[in-house]
Motif scaffolding. Structure first.
Motif, PDB file in Angstrom:
ATOM      1  N   LYS A 233       0.822  -1.209   0.000  1.00  9.99           N
ATOM      2  CA  LYS A 233       0.000   0.000   0.000  1.00  9.99           C
ATOM      3  C   LYS A 233       0.860   1.265   0.000  1.00  9.99           C
ATOM      4  O   LYS A 233       0.512   2.277  -0.616  1.00  9.99           O
ATOM      5  CB  LYS A 233      -0.933  -0.001   1.206  1.00  9.99           C
ATOM      6  N   LEU A 234       2.013   1.205   0.703  1.00  6.95           N
ATOM      7  CA  LEU A 234       2.900   2.371   0.777  1.00  6.95           C
ATOM      8  C   LEU A 234       3.820   2.481  -0.439  1.00  6.95           C
ATOM      9  O   LEU A 234       4.496   3.498  -0.604  1.00  6.95           O
ATOM     10  CB  LEU A 234       3.741   2.310   2.057  1.00  6.95           C
ATOM     11  N   GLY A 235       3.840   1.440  -1.273  1.00  4.14           N
ATOM     12  CA  GLY A 235       4.711   1.461  -2.456  1.00  4.14           C
ATOM     13  C   GLY A 235       6.176   1.251  -2.137  1.00  4.14           C
ATOM     14  O   GLY A 235       7.051   1.644  -2.928  1.00  4.14           O
ATOM     15  N   ASP A 236       6.483   0.609  -0.999  1.00  5.43           N
ATOM     16  CA  ASP A 236       7.872   0.351  -0.603  1.00  5.43           C
ATOM     17  C   ASP A 236       8.331  -0.955  -1.251  1.00  5.43           C
ATOM     18  O   ASP A 236       8.128  -2.056  -0.709  1.00  5.43           O
ATOM     19  CB  ASP A 236       7.953   0.266   0.926  1.00  5.43           C
ATOM     20  N   THR A 237       8.976  -0.850  -2.411  1.00  4.01           N
ATOM     21  CA  THR A 237       9.374  -2.043  -3.171  1.00  4.01           C
ATOM     22  C   THR A 237      10.453  -2.835  -2.462  1.00  4.01           C
ATOM     23  O   THR A 237      10.406  -4.077  -2.418  1.00  4.01           O
ATOM     24  CB  THR A 237       9.868  -1.628  -4.565  1.00  4.01           C
ATOM     25  N   ASN A 238      11.451  -2.162  -1.917  1.00  7.16           N
ATOM     26  CA  ASN A 238      12.551  -2.863  -1.253  1.00  7.16           C
ATOM     27  C   ASN A 238      12.060  -3.662  -0.050  1.00  7.16           C
ATOM     28  O   ASN A 238      12.503  -4.793   0.192  1.00  7.16           O
ATOM     29  CB  ASN A 238      13.620  -1.853  -0.817  1.00  7.16           C
ATOM     30  N   ARG A 239      11.162  -3.061   0.709  1.00 12.38           N
ATOM     31  CA  ARG A 239      10.623  -3.760   1.876  1.00 12.38           C
ATOM     32  C   ARG A 239       9.789  -4.968   1.451  1.00 12.38           C
ATOM     33  O   ARG A 239       9.809  -6.019   2.101  1.00 12.38           O
ATOM     34  CB  ARG A 239       9.775  -2.793   2.700  1.00 12.38           C
ATOM     35  N   MET A 240       9.058  -4.835   0.341  1.00 14.53           N
ATOM     36  CA  MET A 240       8.270  -5.967  -0.162  1.00 14.53           C
ATOM     37  C   MET A 240       9.168  -7.126  -0.554  1.00 14.53           C
ATOM     38  O   MET A 240       8.873  -8.295  -0.261  1.00 14.53           O
ATOM     39  CB  MET A 240       7.430  -5.533  -1.379  1.00 14.53           C
ATOM     40  N   LYS A 241      10.296  -6.833  -1.227  1.00 13.28           N
ATOM     41  CA  LYS A 241      11.228  -7.897  -1.627  1.00 13.28           C
ATOM     42  C   LYS A 241      11.815  -8.591  -0.398  1.00 13.28           C
ATOM     43  O   LYS A 241      11.965  -9.815  -0.363  1.00 13.28           O
ATOM     44  CB  LYS A 241      12.340  -7.310  -2.493  1.00 13.28           C
ATOM     45  N   ARG A 242      12.165  -7.786   0.615  1.00  6.58           N
ATOM     46  CA  ARG A 242      12.744  -8.378   1.830  1.00  6.58           C
ATOM     47  C   ARG A 242      11.734  -9.271   2.546  1.00  6.58           C
ATOM     48  O   ARG A 242      12.068 -10.372   2.992  1.00  6.58           O
ATOM     49  CB  ARG A 242      13.204  -7.252   2.761  1.00  6.58           C
ATOM     50  N   LEU A 243      10.473  -8.815   2.624  1.00  7.82           N
ATOM     51  CA  LEU A 243       9.449  -9.609   3.296  1.00  7.82           C
ATOM     52  C   LEU A 243       9.110 -10.875   2.506  1.00  7.82           C
ATOM     53  O   LEU A 243       8.840 -11.934   3.090  1.00  7.82           O
ATOM     54  CB  LEU A 243       8.189  -8.771   3.504  1.00  7.82           C
ATOM     55  N   THR A 244       9.126 -10.764   1.173  1.00  2.00           N
ATOM     56  CA  THR A 244       8.875 -11.947   0.342  1.00  2.00           C
ATOM     57  C   THR A 244       9.928 -13.008   0.584  1.00  2.00           C
ATOM     58  O   THR A 244       9.631 -14.214   0.671  1.00  2.00           O
ATOM     59  CB  THR A 244       8.842 -11.561  -1.148  1.00  2.00           C
ATOM     60  N   SER A 245      11.198 -12.579   0.700  1.00  2.00           N
ATOM     61  CA  SER A 245      12.279 -13.537   0.977  1.00  2.00           C
ATOM     62  C   SER A 245      12.173 -14.123   2.387  1.00  2.00           C
ATOM     63  O   SER A 245      12.694 -15.214   2.644  1.00  2.00           O
ATOM     64  CB  SER A 245      13.632 -12.849   0.807  1.00  2.00           C
ATOM     65  N   GLU A 246      11.497 -13.443   3.311  1.00  2.00           N
ATOM     66  CA  GLU A 246      11.317 -13.964   4.668  1.00  2.00           C
ATOM     67  C   GLU A 246      10.101 -14.882   4.761  1.00  2.00           C
ATOM     68  O   GLU A 246      10.082 -15.825   5.565  1.00  2.00           O
ATOM     69  CB  GLU A 246      11.154 -12.809   5.660  1.00  2.00           C
ATOM     70  N   ILE A 247       9.077 -14.598   3.947  1.00  2.00           N
ATOM     71  CA  ILE A 247       7.838 -15.392   4.026  1.00  2.00           C
ATOM     72  C   ILE A 247       8.071 -16.822   3.556  1.00  2.00           C
ATOM     73  O   ILE A 247       7.597 -17.780   4.178  1.00  2.00           O
ATOM     74  CB  ILE A 247       6.722 -14.711   3.205  1.00  2.00           C
ATOM     75  N   LYS A 248       8.810 -16.984   2.466  1.00  2.00           N
ATOM     76  CA  LYS A 248       9.027 -18.326   1.910  1.00  2.00           C
ATOM     77  C   LYS A 248       9.687 -19.275   2.911  1.00  2.00           C
ATOM     78  O   LYS A 248       9.191 -20.390   3.146  1.00  2.00           O
ATOM     79  CB  LYS A 248       9.853 -18.233   0.630  1.00  2.00           C
ATOM     80  N   PRO A 249      10.818 -18.896   3.542  1.00  2.00           N
ATOM     81  CA  PRO A 249      11.417 -19.815   4.531  1.00  2.00           C
ATOM     82  C   PRO A 249      10.515 -20.079   5.737  1.00  2.00           C
ATOM     83  O   PRO A 249      10.506 -21.190   6.275  1.00  2.00           O
ATOM     84  CB  PRO A 249      12.697 -19.090   4.961  1.00  2.00           C
ATOM     85  N   GLU A 250       9.737 -19.065   6.132  1.00  2.17           N
ATOM     86  CA  GLU A 250       8.852 -19.252   7.289  1.00  2.17           C
ATOM     87  C   GLU A 250       7.740 -20.256   6.973  1.00  2.17           C
ATOM     88  O   GLU A 250       7.411 -21.116   7.812  1.00  2.17           O
ATOM     89  CB  GLU A 250       8.254 -17.903   7.693  1.00  2.17           C
ATOM     90  N   ILE A 251       7.147 -20.149   5.776  1.00  2.84           N
ATOM     91  CA  ILE A 251       6.111 -21.109   5.376  1.00  2.84           C
ATOM     92  C   ILE A 251       6.698 -22.512   5.280  1.00  2.84           C
ATOM     93  O   ILE A 251       6.086 -23.503   5.723  1.00  2.84           O
ATOM     94  CB  ILE A 251       5.460 -20.687   4.047  1.00  2.84           C
ATOM     95  N   LYS A 252       7.900 -22.613   4.711  1.00  2.00           N
ATOM     96  CA  LYS A 252       8.558 -23.918   4.608  1.00  2.00           C
ATOM     97  C   LYS A 252       8.827 -24.501   5.986  1.00  2.00           C
ATOM     98  O   LYS A 252       8.656 -25.713   6.226  1.00  2.00           O
ATOM     99  CB  LYS A 252       9.867 -23.765   3.828  1.00  2.00           C
ATOM    100  N   LYS A 253       9.229 -23.653   6.920  1.00  2.00           N
ATOM    101  CA  LYS A 253       9.504 -24.095   8.285  1.00  2.00           C
ATOM    102  C   LYS A 253       8.226 -24.609   8.960  1.00  2.00           C
ATOM    103  O   LYS A 253       8.223 -25.674   9.594  1.00  2.00           O
ATOM    104  CB  LYS A 253      10.085 -22.934   9.089  1.00  2.00           C
ATOM    105  N   GLN A 254       7.120 -23.873   8.799  1.00  2.00           N
ATOM    106  CA  GLN A 254       5.857 -24.287   9.415  1.00  2.00           C
ATOM    107  C   GLN A 254       5.307 -25.556   8.772  1.00  2.00           C
ATOM    108  O   GLN A 254       4.692 -26.390   9.443  1.00  2.00           O
ATOM    109  CB  GLN A 254       4.832 -23.154   9.315  1.00  2.00           C
ATOM    110  N   LYS A 255       5.524 -25.736   7.470  1.00  2.00           N
ATOM    111  CA  LYS A 255       5.091 -26.972   6.809  1.00  2.00           C
ATOM    112  C   LYS A 255       5.862 -28.172   7.348  1.00  2.00           C
ATOM    113  O   LYS A 255       5.294 -29.258   7.544  1.00  2.00           O
ATOM    114  CB  LYS A 255       5.280 -26.863   5.293  1.00  2.00           C
ATOM    115  N   ASN A 256       7.154 -27.986   7.597  1.00  2.00           N
ATOM    116  CA  ASN A 256       7.960 -29.070   8.157  1.00  2.00           C
ATOM    117  C   ASN A 256       7.486 -29.430   9.568  1.00  2.00           C
ATOM    118  O   ASN A 256       7.456 -30.604   9.941  1.00  2.00           O
ATOM    119  CB  ASN A 256       9.437 -28.676   8.185  1.00  2.00           C
ATOM    120  N   ILE A 257       7.121 -28.410  10.337  1.00  2.00           N
ATOM    121  CA  ILE A 257       6.605 -28.662  11.686  1.00  2.00           C
ATOM    122  C   ILE A 257       5.301 -29.457  11.616  1.00  2.00           C
ATOM    123  O   ILE A 257       5.088 -30.406  12.376  1.00  2.00           O
ATOM    124  CB  ILE A 257       6.395 -27.326  12.434  1.00  2.00           C
ATOM    125  N   PHE A 258       4.430 -29.068  10.669  1.00  2.00           N
ATOM    126  CA  PHE A 258       3.162 -29.780  10.513  1.00  2.00           C
ATOM    127  C   PHE A 258       3.402 -31.213  10.035  1.00  2.00           C
ATOM    128  O   PHE A 258       2.736 -32.147  10.487  1.00  2.00           O
ATOM    129  CB  PHE A 258       2.269 -29.035   9.527  1.00  2.00           C
TER     130      PHE A 258
END
Length: 587
Positions: free
Chosen positions: A229-254
């Motif tokens: 919403k704020l148009g912060d592209t760099n922050r979006m890229k950083r969060l995208t790179s953090e979301i993928k490992p976190e989802i993978k981690k939670q899938k492994n836990i499940f």
């Protein structure tokens, strides 16, 4: 608009040509991870079997590796039918594509995903164009989120509840002589302590949430939405790179949770996890809601379920009472604190509470402080030959038996009864079993330990196979239908006579499941032999089992068993002969 697309597979054989493309659209419902488009061309119908098997194998590999993806399959099938394989997809093209025939098909793993409309052919093509209009509505729009209130159980809450019970003087309740008064007072006090010590939280459940979408993942998704919403592209890229490992981690836990359920033999949780991971939904059999739910209808339903309460069963009970009459030398029916404590510790904490609102979790965790008062109430019930009215109540949940409800008999009553009452029933059963065991019918398989429907089917099959082995085909035609009706039920009953083709299909399904869960599972033959030996050994030890003498009569003084003479291969591969063969292999 697509964020990314990738060619996953291009396979061309003499029988078919398949192209698989992975697409990630910018806008996609959360219940789908991405889209895998499968394009199929089958040149000739005479190679239908080979071509369809090749396509089915590719689709099964896609389902195993991408269970959350939307998989549309389209192309020219040349009248070949995908239904002849194990792939159960929905066909969306309902209009003619050439002359009066439907040659160009579109399948997907989502019901009612598209609506087809015919369009004129393109150039000199002999096939009409087909417009597929999206019809699917996301779960977030079709299903309202559920808002429920649950007890927030934690070690701290349980410790506070135990402390509250430790300070309680339970002798106060024993001053009351009325059984109903004692039971109501104890139940109300326990519920009061639960409300005081265990907090309640409001939970909002969205229909498209996966179990691995935890609080940590949701926080990252919210931050990414704010950055967009704020148009912060760099922050979006950083969060995208953090979301993928976190989802993978939670899938492994499940995944580890599901594997732990395998190890602990909790098959209910295993199947729930498998359905979530595979994306399986039983949407085709969703029953219609109960019509005309009014106060009058509910009262009529209660009368229907309690229609046997007005019948007097004295005449039916008298022979049983006479044969099981207790003499003066027999001990009185009493229960001890240790018996009640052991039964409370066996309770499943995840089960629901009954009308008294006492959950099994409380009885399990606080058993040292509750078993004394409940032992007193149980012995009072046995002494007075009656039970409290509170424990006789049931919360009935009508579950439809059929998709369309036409009468009250189409509703199956699922009754939630008091957990404390169930505990008392198990204690009484343990006391009464020695007295009624001698008058029980040997062919009674229900509600008996080490007995199940498998034993009933094995007994019936043994009788049928023995009869068929000694008669000609003309006399056996009338009972073949009985054999067929139980053919596909329990493993020890049907696997011995299963054809090699059928076993191969089941083994193929097992291999696909191994790929999905990442574990090595035994074949159907190995599971059958293990189950056969275990069931055979249980029947051999159970002298009251109707098949016990069919086994023990074949025993030789040497310890081995005589092989049964069989005229037909069907009888030779049935349960008793196969069990004897496995038994003799030990020598």
């Amino acid at each position: 608009m697509c964020i990314r697309d990738r060619l996953k597979l291009h396979k061309c054989t003499p029988y078919s040509e398949v192209l698989v493309v992975s697409i990630r659209p910018y806008y996609l419902p959360r219940e789908f991870s991405h889209v895998i488009n499968v394009l199929v061309y089958i040149p000739e119908k005479k190679f239908e079997k080979n071509a369809i098997n090749e396509v089915a194998e590719i689709i099964q590999d896609i389902e195993c590796s991408h269970s959350e993806a939307l998989v549309p399959i389209n192309g020219d099938f040349n009248r070949c039918k995908l239904k002849k394989t194990t792939v159960t997809y929905y066909q969306h093209v309902t209009c003619e594509t050439r002359d009066n025939a439907i040659l160009d098909l579109c399948f997907s793993n989502v019901k009612d995903a598209y609506t087809s409309w015919p369009l004129p052919n393109l150039g000199h093509s002999d096939h009409n164009l087909v417009l597929l209009s999206p019809r699917y509505r996301p779960l977030i729009k079709t299903c309202e989120p559920k808002i429920i209130k649950v007890r927030k159980w934690s070690p701290e809450a349980e410790e506070a509840l135990i402390t509250e019970f430790e300070k309680t003087d339970w002798n106060i309740f024993t001053d009351e002589e009325d059984l109903n008064g004692i039971t109501n007072a104890v139940s109300a006090y326990i519920n009061f302590c639960i409300e005081k010590c265990v907090p309640v939280k409001t939970v909002k459940i969205y229909p498209n949430n996966k179990p691995w979408i935890t609080k940590a993942v949701k926080l990252l998704l919210c931050e990414k939405r704010q950055a967009f919403k704020l148009g912060d592209t760099n922050r979006m890229k950083r969060l995208t790179s953090e979301i993928k490992p976190e989802i993978k981690k939670q899938k492994n836990i499940f995944r580890k949770k599901v594997e732990q359920n395998f190890k602990s033999n909790n098959m209910k949780k295993v199947w729930q996890g498998m359905k979530l991971m595979s994306g399986y939904t039983n949407s085709g059999n969703i029953p219609t809601p109960i019509p005309n739910v009014t106060v009058q209808y509910v009262n009529e339903l209660n009368e229907f379920y309690n229609r046997f309460n007005g019948y007097d069963f004295k005449e039916e009970r008298r022979p049983l009472f006479n044969s099981c009459r207790v003499t003066e030398e027999d001990p009185k029916f009493i229960v001890s604190i240790s018996d009640v404590h052991n039964e409370f510790m066996k309770l499943n904490p995840s089960k629901a509470a009954g009308p008294d609102k006492i959950p099994p979790r409380v009885l399990n965790a606080c058993s040292p402080h509750l078993d004394g008062i409940f032992t007193y109430i149980f012995n009072l019930c046995l002494l007075n030959h009656t039970f409290p009215d509170l424990w006789k109540l049931s919360c009935i949940i009508p579950v439809p038996k059929k998709p369309k409800i036409t009468c009250m008999n189409d509703l199956r009553p699922v009754a939630l009864t008091s957990v404390v009452m169930k505990t008392l029933e198990r204690l009484i059963l343990r006391i009464m079993e020695p007295y009624v065991e001698k008058v029980l019918d040997p062919l009674k398989f229900a509600y008996r330990s080490s007995r199940s429907t498998s034993d009933a089917i094995l007994h019936k099959l043994h009788s049928l196979y023995s009869h068929l082995d000694n008669t000609n085909k003309g006399h056996s035609a009338r009972i073949i239908s009985v054999v067929c009706s139980v053919w596909t039920y329990r493993l020890a009953c049907w696997a011995g006579n299963a054809a090699g083709v059928d076993r191969g299909r089941i083994d193929t399904f097992i291999r696909q499941a191994c790929k999905m869960i990442g574990l090595q599972l035994p074949s159907i033959s190995e599971v059958y032999l293990e189950h056969l030996q275990k069931t055979f050994h249980c029947i051999d030890l159970d002298t009251s089992h109707p098949l016990h003498y069919a086994i023990i009569n074949q025993l030789n003084p040497s310890g081995r068993m005589r092989l049964l003479r069989a005229k037909t291969n069907r009888y030779a591969k049935s349960f008793i002969p196969s069990g004897i063969n496995q038994f003799n292999k030990r020598f």
